[in-house]
Motif scaffolding. Structure first.
Motif, PDB file in Angstrom:
ATOM      1  N   TYR A 179     -58.683  34.099  -7.020  1.00  0.00           N
ATOM      2  CA  TYR A 179     -58.296  34.084  -8.429  1.00  0.00           C
ATOM      3  C   TYR A 179     -58.509  35.435  -9.107  1.00  0.00           C
ATOM      4  O   TYR A 179     -57.901  35.716 -10.132  1.00  0.00           O
ATOM      5  CB  TYR A 179     -59.073  33.007  -9.189  1.00  0.00           C
ATOM      6  N   ALA A 180     -59.387  36.263  -8.544  1.00  0.00           N
ATOM      7  CA  ALA A 180     -59.725  37.529  -9.199  1.00  0.00           C
ATOM      8  C   ALA A 180     -59.263  38.752  -8.423  1.00  0.00           C
ATOM      9  O   ALA A 180     -58.883  39.757  -9.020  1.00  0.00           O
ATOM     10  CB  ALA A 180     -61.239  37.606  -9.429  1.00  0.00           C
ATOM     11  N   ASP A 181     -59.290  38.684  -7.097  1.00  0.00           N
ATOM     12  CA  ASP A 181     -58.916  39.842  -6.289  1.00  0.00           C
ATOM     13  C   ASP A 181     -57.397  39.997  -6.224  1.00  0.00           C
ATOM     14  O   ASP A 181     -56.654  39.009  -6.187  1.00  0.00           O
ATOM     15  CB  ASP A 181     -59.471  39.704  -4.870  1.00  0.00           C
ATOM     16  N   LYS A 182     -56.944  41.234  -6.182  1.00  0.00           N
ATOM     17  CA  LYS A 182     -55.522  41.541  -6.033  1.00  0.00           C
ATOM     18  C   LYS A 182     -55.207  41.663  -4.546  1.00  0.00           C
ATOM     19  O   LYS A 182     -55.631  42.614  -3.898  1.00  0.00           O
ATOM     20  CB  LYS A 182     -55.175  42.840  -6.759  1.00  0.00           C
ATOM     21  N   ILE A 183     -54.500  40.677  -4.014  1.00  0.00           N
ATOM     22  CA  ILE A 183     -54.212  40.619  -2.583  1.00  0.00           C
ATOM     23  C   ILE A 183     -52.723  40.881  -2.361  1.00  0.00           C
ATOM     24  O   ILE A 183     -51.879  40.328  -3.067  1.00  0.00           O
ATOM     25  CB  ILE A 183     -54.599  39.242  -2.000  1.00  0.00           C
ATOM     26  N   GLU A 184     -52.418  41.710  -1.375  1.00  0.00           N
ATOM     27  CA  GLU A 184     -51.025  41.968  -1.019  1.00  0.00           C
ATOM     28  C   GLU A 184     -50.861  41.847   0.491  1.00  0.00           C
ATOM     29  O   GLU A 184     -51.750  42.241   1.259  1.00  0.00           O
ATOM     30  CB  GLU A 184     -50.582  43.362  -1.477  1.00  0.00           C
ATOM     31  N   VAL A 185     -49.719  41.296   0.904  1.00  0.00           N
ATOM     32  CA  VAL A 185     -49.371  41.185   2.319  1.00  0.00           C
ATOM     33  C   VAL A 185     -48.054  41.908   2.526  1.00  0.00           C
ATOM     34  O   VAL A 185     -47.030  41.517   1.963  1.00  0.00           O
ATOM     35  CB  VAL A 185     -49.252  39.714   2.766  1.00  0.00           C
ATOM     36  N   ALA A 186     -48.074  42.985   3.304  1.00  0.00           N
ATOM     37  CA  ALA A 186     -46.888  43.806   3.555  1.00  0.00           C
ATOM     38  C   ALA A 186     -46.226  44.206   2.240  1.00  0.00           C
ATOM     39  O   ALA A 186     -44.997  44.194   2.109  1.00  0.00           O
ATOM     40  CB  ALA A 186     -45.906  43.064   4.459  1.00  0.00           C
ATOM     41  N   GLY A 187     -47.056  44.525   1.249  1.00  0.00           N
ATOM     42  CA  GLY A 187     -46.538  44.972  -0.039  1.00  0.00           C
ATOM     43  C   GLY A 187     -46.193  43.871  -1.015  1.00  0.00           C
ATOM     44  O   GLY A 187     -45.868  44.137  -2.177  1.00  0.00           O
ATOM     45  N   GLU A 188     -46.261  42.621  -0.569  1.00  0.00           N
ATOM     46  CA  GLU A 188     -45.933  41.495  -1.443  1.00  0.00           C
ATOM     47  C   GLU A 188     -47.197  40.951  -2.098  1.00  0.00           C
ATOM     48  O   GLU A 188     -48.164  40.612  -1.423  1.00  0.00           O
ATOM     49  CB  GLU A 188     -45.253  40.376  -0.643  1.00  0.00           C
ATOM     50  N   ALA A 189     -47.178  40.892  -3.410  1.00  0.00           N
ATOM     51  CA  ALA A 189     -48.336  40.397  -4.146  1.00  0.00           C
ATOM     52  C   ALA A 189     -48.528  38.908  -3.900  1.00  0.00           C
ATOM     53  O   ALA A 189     -47.568  38.132  -3.834  1.00  0.00           O
ATOM     54  CB  ALA A 189     -48.165  40.659  -5.638  1.00  0.00           C
ATOM     55  N   VAL A 190     -49.778  38.497  -3.744  1.00  0.00           N
ATOM     56  CA  VAL A 190     -50.126  37.107  -3.486  1.00  0.00           C
ATOM     57  C   VAL A 190     -50.548  36.436  -4.796  1.00  0.00           C
ATOM     58  O   VAL A 190     -51.428  36.949  -5.497  1.00  0.00           O
ATOM     59  CB  VAL A 190     -51.284  37.009  -2.463  1.00  0.00           C
TER      60      VAL A 190
END
Length: 252
Positions: free
Chosen positions: A55-66
């Motif tokens: 809920y707080a961390d900014k996560i991205e997978v291959a440039g795509e925001a989660v």
């Protein structure tokens, strides 16, 4: 990565978070992490088992925001011929109609509509909300529109308002029957609206059977304060809006 614990700040394994919302299996995510394709707050994370706050961390997978969410809430316009079940060996179920992006959340239907009944069906993985909507003590109203063989008249309206005795001896709770129209030919066909506050097996059909009539088409148009989106094609579904979720009392 956040170390906060408790409430929505509770940390979870990165691979669990990503697999829950459809970014791949844990083994696939392990490979993506080793390839440096997963970042958390701008930092490459090569350990897919690392703990994050979704809920707080900014996560991205291959440039795509989660965009993480634990629960999903779907409105389906159920078509005829499919079962309101999670699985069946012979017939298609409503889950077979879902896009993969929804199916990964493993939602289930809230209550059941008969195989040939169409209209509003909710699907969610929020067990608490499902219980609230289905609890007999809550008396959540459900409104149906139906086409009935027979001349539905004021006497039926009065009988339904009192409660009718079904074929097994059960007497239904009072229900609101509204006559929408009639077509007179060789046989009278009535169009009606019926609101009930319980959900016995085949209840609407059995109620009309109790007064000597037969339901030939049945559609659920509302549940509680939530109405079917009539622009939704049969077999299609969409996520509920925040306003619609508020109508159901969902905590989001």
């Amino acid at each position: 990565m956040s170390k906060t614990k408790g409430g929505q700040g509770r940390t979870q394994r990165l691979d669990k978070v990503l697999s829950h919302i459809g970014f791949g299996s844990r083994s696939e995510l392990r490979k993506l992490a080793k390839q440096g394709l997963i970042t958390v707050n701008g930092t490459v994370v090569k350990d897919s088992g690392a703990h994050v706050d979704p809920y707080a961390d900014k996560i991205e997978v291959a440039g795509e925001a989660v965009h993480y969410r634990e629960h999903i809430y779907l409105m389906m316009n159920k078509p005829p011929g499919v079962l309101s079940a999670t699985e069946d060996k012979r017939d298609r179920t409503v889950l077979d109609l879902l896009e993969e992006r929804y199916a990964v959340f493993e939602p289930f239907p809230v209550g059941r509509l008969d195989k040939d009944t169409v209209g509003l069906l909710l699907l969610t993985n929020d067990g608490k909300l499902a219980h609230e909507l289905l609890s007999p003590r809550k008396h959540v109203p459900k409104t149906y529109e139906a086409v009935v063989e027979g001349d539905v008249g004021p006497e039926d309206v009065a009988a339904f308002a009192e409660g009718v005795e079904l074929d097994d001896g059960y007497v239904t709770l009072p229900a609101q029957l509204v006559i929408l129209g009639r077509e007179r030919g060789k046989q009278v066909i009535s169009r009606i609206s019926l609101t009930i506050t319980e959900g016995k097996f085949h209840q609407v059909k059995r109620m009309f059977q109790a007064v000597g009539k037969k339901v030939i088409f049945l559609k659920r148009v509302s549940m509680g304060n939530l109405a079917l989106d009539e622009s939704l094609p049969e077999g299609a579904c969409r996520e509920l809006t925040k306003a619609e979720l508020a109508l159901l009392g969902a905590e989001i």
